[in-house]
Every structure is written in structure tokens, then in C-alpha cells.
Design a protein around this motif. Structure first.
Motif, PDB file in Angstrom:
ATOM      1  N   ASP A 169       5.034 -23.860 -38.711  1.00 49.19           N
ATOM      2  CA  ASP A 169       6.199 -24.557 -39.278  1.00 49.19           C
ATOM      3  C   ASP A 169       7.092 -25.123 -38.167  1.00 49.19           C
ATOM      4  OD1 ASP A 169       7.833 -25.542 -41.280  1.00 49.19           O
ATOM      5  OD2 ASP A 169       9.061 -23.721 -41.383  1.00 49.19           O
ATOM      6  N   VAL A 170       6.446 -25.851 -37.247  1.00 47.79           N
ATOM      7  CA  VAL A 170       7.177 -26.446 -36.123  1.00 47.79           C
ATOM      8  C   VAL A 170       7.995 -27.634 -36.623  1.00 47.79           C
ATOM      9  CG1 VAL A 170       6.960 -27.628 -33.906  1.00 47.79           C
ATOM     10  CG2 VAL A 170       5.435 -25.714 -34.469  1.00 47.79           C
ATOM     11  N   ARG A 171       9.273 -27.661 -36.252  1.00 49.07           N
ATOM     12  CA  ARG A 171      10.153 -28.793 -36.558  1.00 49.07           C
ATOM     13  C   ARG A 171      10.633 -29.391 -35.238  1.00 49.07           C
ATOM     14  NH1 ARG A 171      14.538 -26.901 -38.335  1.00 49.07           N
ATOM     15  NH2 ARG A 171      14.059 -24.679 -38.125  1.00 49.07           N
ATOM     16  N   TRP A 172      10.266 -30.634 -34.988  1.00 50.75           N
ATOM     17  CA  TRP A 172      10.568 -31.262 -33.698  1.00 50.75           C
ATOM     18  C   TRP A 172      12.003 -31.796 -33.668  1.00 50.75           C
ATOM     19  CZ3 TRP A 172       7.231 -29.941 -30.250  1.00 50.75           C
ATOM     20  CH2 TRP A 172       5.885 -29.755 -30.599  1.00 50.75           C
ATOM     21  N   VAL A 173      12.683 -31.516 -32.547  1.00 52.86           N
ATOM     22  CA  VAL A 173      14.026 -32.063 -32.332  1.00 52.86           C
ATOM     23  C   VAL A 173      14.044 -32.979 -31.108  1.00 52.86           C
ATOM     24  CG1 VAL A 173      15.194 -30.127 -33.432  1.00 52.86           C
ATOM     25  CG2 VAL A 173      14.711 -30.030 -30.969  1.00 52.86           C
ATOM     26  N   GLY A 174      12.921 -33.083 -30.432  1.00 53.53           N
ATOM     27  CA  GLY A 174      12.768 -33.956 -29.280  1.00 53.53           C
ATOM     28  C   GLY A 174      11.293 -34.218 -29.069  1.00 53.53           C
ATOM     29  N   PRO A 175      10.929 -35.072 -28.101  1.00 56.52           N
ATOM     30  CA  PRO A 175       9.523 -35.421 -27.882  1.00 56.52           C
ATOM     31  C   PRO A 175       8.626 -34.198 -27.701  1.00 56.52           C
ATOM     32  CG  PRO A 175      10.943 -36.845 -26.581  1.00 56.52           C
ATOM     33  CD  PRO A 175      11.826 -35.801 -27.179  1.00 56.52           C
ATOM     34  N   TYR A 176       9.088 -33.215 -26.924  1.00 51.69           N
ATOM     35  CA  TYR A 176       8.309 -31.996 -26.719  1.00 51.69           C
ATOM     36  C   TYR A 176       9.192 -30.765 -26.906  1.00 51.69           C
ATOM     37  CZ  TYR A 176       5.229 -35.410 -24.536  1.00 51.69           C
ATOM     38  OH  TYR A 176       4.442 -36.510 -24.298  1.00 51.69           O
ATOM     39  N   GLU A 177      10.108 -30.853 -27.834  1.00 52.38           N
ATOM     40  CA  GLU A 177      11.029 -29.727 -28.063  1.00 52.38           C
ATOM     41  C   GLU A 177      11.073 -29.391 -29.553  1.00 52.38           C
ATOM     42  OE1 GLU A 177      15.680 -28.366 -27.296  1.00 52.38           O
ATOM     43  OE2 GLU A 177      14.959 -30.292 -26.529  1.00 52.38           O
ATOM     44  N   ALA A 178      10.677 -28.152 -29.861  1.00 53.16           N
ATOM     45  CA  ALA A 178      10.735 -27.675 -31.238  1.00 53.16           C
ATOM     46  C   ALA A 178      12.071 -27.009 -31.484  1.00 53.16           C
ATOM     47  CB  ALA A 178       9.609 -26.690 -31.505  1.00 53.16           C
ATOM     48  N   ALA A 179      12.535 -27.050 -32.729  1.00 51.90           N
ATOM     49  CA  ALA A 179      13.793 -26.390 -33.080  1.00 51.90           C
ATOM     50  C   ALA A 179      13.687 -24.908 -32.771  1.00 51.90           C
ATOM     51  CB  ALA A 179      14.096 -26.605 -34.562  1.00 51.90           C
ATOM     52  N   CYS A 180      14.755 -24.347 -32.266  1.00 51.46           N
ATOM     53  CA  CYS A 180      14.783 -22.926 -31.910  1.00 51.46           C
ATOM     54  C   CYS A 180      14.637 -22.077 -33.167  1.00 51.46           C
ATOM     55  CB  CYS A 180      16.100 -22.597 -31.208  1.00 51.46           C
ATOM     56  SG  CYS A 180      16.197 -20.885 -30.651  1.00 51.46           S
ATOM     57  N   PRO A 181      13.729 -21.090 -33.162  1.00 51.00           N
ATOM     58  CA  PRO A 181      13.590 -20.222 -34.329  1.00 51.00           C
ATOM     59  C   PRO A 181      14.901 -19.500 -34.636  1.00 51.00           C
ATOM     60  CG  PRO A 181      11.770 -19.887 -32.793  1.00 51.00           C
ATOM     61  CD  PRO A 181      12.788 -20.736 -32.092  1.00 51.00           C
ATOM     62  N   ASP A 182      15.225 -19.395 -35.900  1.00 45.56           N
ATOM     63  CA  ASP A 182      16.439 -18.704 -36.336  1.00 45.56           C
ATOM     64  C   ASP A 182      16.309 -17.218 -36.033  1.00 45.56           C
ATOM     65  OD1 ASP A 182      18.636 -17.649 -37.576  1.00 45.56           O
ATOM     66  OD2 ASP A 182      18.335 -18.677 -39.487  1.00 45.56           O
ATOM     67  N   SER A 183      17.294 -16.680 -35.315  1.00 43.25           N
ATOM     68  CA  SER A 183      17.241 -15.253 -34.954  1.00 43.25           C
ATOM     69  C   SER A 183      17.267 -14.353 -36.181  1.00 43.25           C
ATOM     70  CB  SER A 183      18.408 -14.897 -34.026  1.00 43.25           C
ATOM     71  OG  SER A 183      19.648 -15.189 -34.670  1.00 43.25           O
ATOM     72  N   GLN A 184      17.764 -14.860 -37.299  1.00 44.72           N
ATOM     73  CA  GLN A 184      17.826 -14.073 -38.531  1.00 44.72           C
ATOM     74  C   GLN A 184      16.605 -14.296 -39.427  1.00 44.72           C
ATOM     75  OE1 GLN A 184      20.376 -11.892 -38.876  1.00 44.72           O
ATOM     76  NE2 GLN A 184      20.989 -12.648 -36.852  1.00 44.72           N
ATOM     77  N   ALA A 185      15.708 -15.174 -38.995  1.00 44.40           N
ATOM     78  CA  ALA A 185      14.553 -15.507 -39.825  1.00 44.40           C
ATOM     79  C   ALA A 185      13.602 -14.312 -39.926  1.00 44.40           C
ATOM     80  CB  ALA A 185      13.813 -16.703 -39.240  1.00 44.40           C
ATOM     81  N   LEU A 186      12.858 -14.270 -41.014  1.00 49.81           N
ATOM     82  CA  LEU A 186      11.869 -13.215 -41.205  1.00 49.81           C
ATOM     83  C   LEU A 186      10.727 -13.386 -40.206  1.00 49.81           C
ATOM     84  CD1 LEU A 186      11.662 -13.207 -45.114  1.00 49.81           C
ATOM     85  CD2 LEU A 186      12.748 -11.472 -43.651  1.00 49.81           C
ATOM     86  N   PRO A 187      10.030 -12.312 -39.845  1.00 54.47           N
ATOM     87  CA  PRO A 187       8.877 -12.452 -38.943  1.00 54.47           C
ATOM     88  C   PRO A 187       7.815 -13.355 -39.553  1.00 54.47           C
ATOM     89  CG  PRO A 187       9.474 -10.129 -39.262  1.00 54.47           C
ATOM     90  CD  PRO A 187      10.268 -10.912 -40.254  1.00 54.47           C
ATOM     91  N   MET A 188       6.980 -13.924 -38.697  1.00 53.26           N
ATOM     92  CA  MET A 188       5.894 -14.769 -39.168  1.00 53.26           C
ATOM     93  C   MET A 188       4.973 -13.951 -40.074  1.00 53.26           C
ATOM     94  SD  MET A 188       2.821 -16.737 -37.113  1.00 53.26           S
ATOM     95  CE  MET A 188       3.655 -16.448 -35.585  1.00 53.26           C
ATOM     96  N   PRO A 189       4.648 -14.461 -41.263  1.00 51.29           N
ATOM     97  CA  PRO A 189       3.760 -13.716 -42.164  1.00 51.29           C
ATOM     98  C   PRO A 189       2.411 -13.420 -41.505  1.00 51.29           C
ATOM     99  CG  PRO A 189       4.804 -15.541 -43.322  1.00 51.29           C
ATOM    100  CD  PRO A 189       5.134 -15.708 -41.865  1.00 51.29           C
ATOM    101  N   ALA A 190       1.829 -12.295 -41.878  1.00 51.57           N
ATOM    102  CA  ALA A 190       0.570 -11.861 -41.261  1.00 51.57           C
ATOM    103  C   ALA A 190      -0.534 -12.897 -41.438  1.00 51.57           C
ATOM    104  CB  ALA A 190       0.143 -10.518 -41.850  1.00 51.57           C
ATOM    105  N   GLU A 191      -0.598 -13.537 -42.611  1.00 52.39           N
ATOM    106  CA  GLU A 191      -1.656 -14.511 -42.861  1.00 52.39           C
ATOM    107  C   GLU A 191      -1.507 -15.734 -41.964  1.00 52.39           C
ATOM    108  OE1 GLU A 191      -1.772 -15.419 -47.002  1.00 52.39           O
ATOM    109  OE2 GLU A 191      -2.808 -13.553 -47.529  1.00 52.39           O
ATOM    110  N   ASP A 192      -0.285 -16.216 -41.795  1.00 51.36           N
ATOM    111  CA  ASP A 192      -0.042 -17.347 -40.894  1.00 51.36           C
ATOM    112  C   ASP A 192      -0.442 -16.986 -39.465  1.00 51.36           C
ATOM    113  OD1 ASP A 192       0.908 -18.682 -43.057  1.00 51.36           O
ATOM    114  OD2 ASP A 192       3.011 -18.688 -42.452  1.00 51.36           O
ATOM    115  N   ASN A 193      -0.110 -15.765 -39.074  1.00 52.49           N
ATOM    116  CA  ASN A 193      -0.439 -15.314 -37.728  1.00 52.49           C
ATOM    117  C   ASN A 193      -1.951 -15.263 -37.517  1.00 52.49           C
ATOM    118  OD1 ASN A 193       0.346 -14.147 -35.101  1.00 52.49           O
ATOM    119  ND2 ASN A 193      -0.633 -12.306 -35.881  1.00 52.49           N
ATOM    120  N   GLU A 194      -2.672 -14.800 -38.524  1.00 52.72           N
ATOM    121  CA  GLU A 194      -4.137 -14.734 -38.418  1.00 52.72           C
ATOM    122  C   GLU A 194      -4.735 -16.116 -38.201  1.00 52.72           C
ATOM    123  OE1 GLU A 194      -6.615 -11.590 -40.743  1.00 52.72           O
ATOM    124  OE2 GLU A 194      -5.007 -12.231 -42.087  1.00 52.72           O
TER     125      GLU A 194
END
Length: 510
Positions: free
Chosen positions: A209-234
Motif C-alpha cells: 500500500d505504497v503512496r508516493w509523495v515524491g519521485p522516489y519517496e513514499a508517504a511515511c507509515p503512520d506510527s499508530q497504524a496497525l501492523p502489516m497483515p500476515a497475508e500481505d507480508n507473506e
């Protein structure tokens, strides 16, 4: 169940009976991984019989049962001859909804998971699992996979399906990983003709779920966000492993620079994420490090150059968050105390090359790993700091580990022998100096900036008393004469005179 009985019944059974018969076999053997050698021929015949059933027009429920049977049988590499044929692999490819090179039609038809019923999806998943087992266990099947362009079908499937269900995506990626690992000759075709590196980057973007804010810069993950789901990680892990294979020993050209930088930015985003367990997070970081090692070192500036998020003024405005993540990962791997070659050397190599080529990275790591010396009374290899741990590795029994750790510290010291000895002592650094031909001192070949390291007052005052071999101030040895009585001193003096007399007489005799 008796295999002879199963085979005889399959010859005359209808679809419903076949389904029931094989379901019973599957239940009894679902956890079987070691098979009776004497039944090899019968199991091979069962493979052929099941493939024959799959060649008919049978319901998805029966297809799924047949594929489950094949998956169990495919654990035994000695019975795969009927499956590892063009016909067998084409049948499995068709069940997995993969368009092979011998089939025409629009690529859009190669992946229709969005419209599959739940039962049809299970058929696709089972077929993909079978293909993974068969490809892994059979070189003949690997060759057939190349011949029928199975990898092309996988790429088409991944390219046209952005909302596949978890297991369809997972086993499609795993099969692509296996093919690219077991058939190195496929890697160039996958890169050039099927643009698989770009495809896998898109899969990672979607999965993470990468959201680009610059040519090679992804938006910083929210510190309060839930961990990446196990299935996505797999799924991300499988995509990273396949990407590693495709970029291994591939330097690329100018046209690949954008893609490499995009991968580096995606990997930075991944390194800043957390998964549901610490173990899975470490595994994700390990795969990210391996892939980063394959990228041109010039691309690593993407890790720290974040115009939108900003950085630290003392490091030229660069953002060092991910470098700290890599340092923490490195220390965890050191603390494990085992499997250093596979677990530790990749991150050490990455940080070494990053420090060699990017001044800000080196300065930041130097401040964390080799801060200005204050206490020089303790040997450099004794203690719990990251410096102590790395110095201990400089005398590790594994030559690769020892050399990698030493090279890392040497680069942090701007390849200056004097600076290295200051932090490690001559004894710990001897192996590196011999290998580099620098026992007499000097510098390595890399040119570094002219900024000078400043020594602390504590180090300056202690420097004249530091033993260069051990790298620390040693306690003065006690004078044994001071504790002797006058009689003992006279006795020792007489013994010394006698020794000199004996030596003198021996010289005259010769």
C-alpha cells in the motif's frame, strides 16, 4: 488404502465415486512425507490416472480432489515422470488458469480470479501448489516449464489481476520464485521480454500500500497504524525473493536506473513497517537487505534523500531513520550468535558499501558504532556496545564473517590504518592489514572527505599509555624486586653472576 485397489476402481468409477475414493486417500495421507519405496510404481500409475481424470470434463469439486491427490504424490520426486511431461504440465497450467506458450488468446483471459467461484478458486490454488512441488522436485518439469513458457503465463496472471485472493497471489509468486531460482537461464527472458522486475515492483507497491509523495519517496507509515497483515507480508516475501533472483548479478544500464531507484524506495518503505510479530518483521527486513545488496550502490541515496519528510541538518538534511533500522537489525543478528554467514554478512556488506559511497551514511553510522573514545582502560573487544561486538567478530573463526566485519570498521575509519587501530587494537586488525598489505600503515584506495575526527580529552591524555597491540591502557606490571627481602635480593644477584660466568666459560670453550 491399498493402491492396487484404488487403481482398479479408478478405471471404472464415475465422477462421484472417484471424488469419494480420492478424498479418502487424501485424508489418510495428508501428513505423509515419507513414502514406501516398494510402492513407487503404483504411485506413479496413480499420478497418471489422476491426470487422466483431470483431462476430462469433471466438476470443480472433483478437480480439487484430484489436485490434492497430486499434491500429496508430488512430495515424492521419484514418481513424477507422468506429471513432468508436456501434457502433464499443460494440464496443471490449465487448472491454474495460466496461459502457456502453446495457448493463444488475450492475456486478459489468463487470469480471471475476480470472477471465479470459491470452489473454482480452490482448484486454482491446488493446481499452483502442485506446480510448485513438481517444479521444485523435478528437473524434467523445470525444462518443460521453460518449453511451454509457464513463467510467461505467471507474469500475465500477476499483471492482470490486482485483486486476487491471497493464496492465488501467494502461490503464483512462489512458483515464479522457484522457476527463477532453479532456472537461471530464465532470468534474462523474464527481465527483457516479460518485464518481470517492474511487474514485481508493482506487486510490492500494491501489497505494501505504497503512496508516493515524491519521485522516489513514499508517504511515511503512520506510527499508530496497525501492523502489516500476515497475508500481505507473506506475499511481499515471495515477491522480494523472486526480485532477488532477477536482479542477482545484473548491473543493468541507464534505462534500469529509474526501476532500481523505485525498488530502493519501496524497500525503504518496507523497512519502516512492522508486521504482526517481531520474528516476521526481522524476516521481512532480511529479504529487503538481500535485495538492496543487488542494487547499484549509487541508488542507496534514495534511502536517505526524502525532501518531503526532511532530515537532520547535521547530516546535510538527509533522513537517517532507515539507516538506524538497518543498524538495529545488524545488532540483533550479531546478538543471535549463530548463522552469521547468511544472517549477518548481507547487512554488514550493505552498510559497508553505503558508507563507502555516501558520506552522510558513513558519518551517521560512525557516530553510532565508533563514537569518540573516552574509556580506554578496557580492551576494545570486551563489553556490550556495538563497537565491542564488531571488534570481537574481527577474530571470528569464519573467514567471511571476520573479513566483512573488519572491512565495515575500516570503511567507517575512512580506510585509515591509524584510525582503525585506535578503535580495535593491532591484534584484532592484523588479519585485515595483512590481506590489504597495510601492516606498515597507510590508507586504503578509496578517497574520502577531508573532515577530521576529533579526539576526546580523555583519549588524548591516555594515548601515550595505550598498548597498540591490545588497544587499551594496561595496568603497569608490579616490580618483583620491591617485595623481596635483602637476603633474597643478594641471592638473586649471585644467581645472575653465576649465569654470566657460565655463559662466558661456554663462549671460551667454543
Amino acid at each position: 488404502m491399498d493402491l492396487n485397489n484404488i487403481l482398479s476402481q479408478l478405471e471404472t468409477a464415475n465422477e462421484e465415486e472417484i471424488d469419494a475414493l480420492l478424498q479418502q486417500y487424501n485424508r489418510e495421507n495428508s501428513h505423509t512425507f515419507a513414502f514406501e519405496p516398494k510402492e513407487e510404481a503404483l504411485r506413479s500409475k496413480l499420478c497418471q490416472s489422476v491426470l487422466t481424470v483431470l483431462g476430462r470434463q469433471v466438476l470443480p469439486s472433483c478437480q480439487k480432489t484430484c489436485l490434492e491427490t497430486l499434491r500429496i504424490l508430488s512430495r515424492d520426486k521419484r514418481v513424477l515422470a507422468p506429471v513432468a511431461t508436456r501434457e502433464g504440465m499443460m494440464t496443471l497450467g490449465r487448472m491454474a488458469r495460466l496461459r502457456t506458450g502453446e495457448e493463444g488468446g488475450d492475456e486478459e483471459k489468463s487470469s480471471q480470479e475476480d470472477t471465479l467461484s470459491e470452489e473454482e478458486e480452490r482448484v486454482v490454488v491446488e493446481a499452483l501448489k502442485c506446480l510448485c512441488n513438481v517444479v521444485y522436485n523435478s528437473p524434467a518439469a523445470q525444462q518443460v516449464s521453460v518449453d511451454v513458457q509457464l513463467a510467461h503465463g505467471l507474469c500475465a496472471s500477476l499483471r492482470t489481476a490486482r485483486s486476487w485472493r491471497h493464496e492465488v497471489g501467494l502461490f503464483s509468486l512462489r512458483l515464479l520464485f522457484l522457476l527463477s531460482a532453479l532456472r537461471p537461464d530464465l532470468r534474462g527472458v523474464l527481465r527483457r521480454e516479460w518485464h518481470a522486475v517492474r511487474l514485481l515492483s508493482e506487486v510490492l507497491e500494491h501489497t505494501l500500500d505504497v503512496r508516493w509523495v515524491g519521485p522516489y519517496e513514499a508517504a511515511c507509515p503512520d506510527s499508530q497504524a496497525l501492523p502489516m497483515p500476515a497475508e500481505d507480508n507473506e506475499r511481499a516475501m515471495e515477491a522480494l525473493k523472486a526480485s532477488f533472483n532477477l536482479t542477482l548479478s545484473y548491473t543493468g544500464g541507464e534505462e534500469d536506473d529509474h526501476q532500481f531507484r523505485l525498488i530502493a524506495a519501496i524497500l525503504r518503505h518496507l523497512l519502516m513497517l512492522k508486521t504482526e510479530t517481531e520474528e516476521k518483521t526481522e524476516e521481512a527486513h532480511s529479504h529487503a537487505v538481500n535485495l538492496l545488496n543487488n542494487l547499484p550502490v549509487s541508488c542507496l541515496d534514495v534511502l536517505i534523500d526524502l525532501p518531503v519528510q526532511g532530515g537532520e541538518e547535521k547530516y546535510g538534511g538527509k533522513n537517517m531513520d532507515v539507516i538506524q533500522v538497518l543498524l538495529d537489525f545488524m545488532e540483533k543478528r550479531i546478538d543471535k550468535g549463530s548463522n552469521y554467514k547468511e544472517g549477518l554478512t548481507p547487512v554488514l556488506s550493505l552498510l559497508t558499501e553505503g558508507s563507502r559511497q555516501h558520506r552522510e551514511i558513513r558519518r551517521y553510522i560512525k557516530a553510532q558504532v565508533l563514537p569518540p573514545l573516552k574509556d580506554v582502560k578496557i580492551r576494545p573487544e570486551i563489553g556490550t556496545t556495538i563497537r565491542n561486538k564488531l571488534v570481537r567478530l574481527m577474530t571470528h573463526v569464519d573467514m567471511g564473517v571476520k573479513q566483512t566485519a573488519a572491512e565495515f570498521l575500516f570503511v567507517l575509519c575512512k580506510e585509515s590504518v591509524d584510525n582503525l587501530l585506535k578503535y580495535t587494537g593491532y591484534g584484532n586488525a592484523a588479519g585485515l592489514l595483512v590481506a590489504r598489505g597495510l601492516l606498515a600503515g597507510g590508507r586504503g584506495e578509496t578517497q574520502y572527505s577531508e573532515d577530521e575526527d576529533s579526539d576526546t580529552e580523555e583519549y588524548k591524555s591516555a594515548k601515550p599509555f595505550i598498548n597498540p597491540i591490545t588497544g587499551h591502557v594496561e595496568e603497569p606490571m608490579p616490580n618483583p624486586i620491591e617485595e623481596m627481602t635483602e637476603e633474597q635480593k643478594e641471592y638473586e644477584a649471585q644467581e645472575l653472576v653465576n649465569m654470566f660466568d657460565k655463559l662466558s666459560s661456554e663462549e671460551k670453550d667454543t
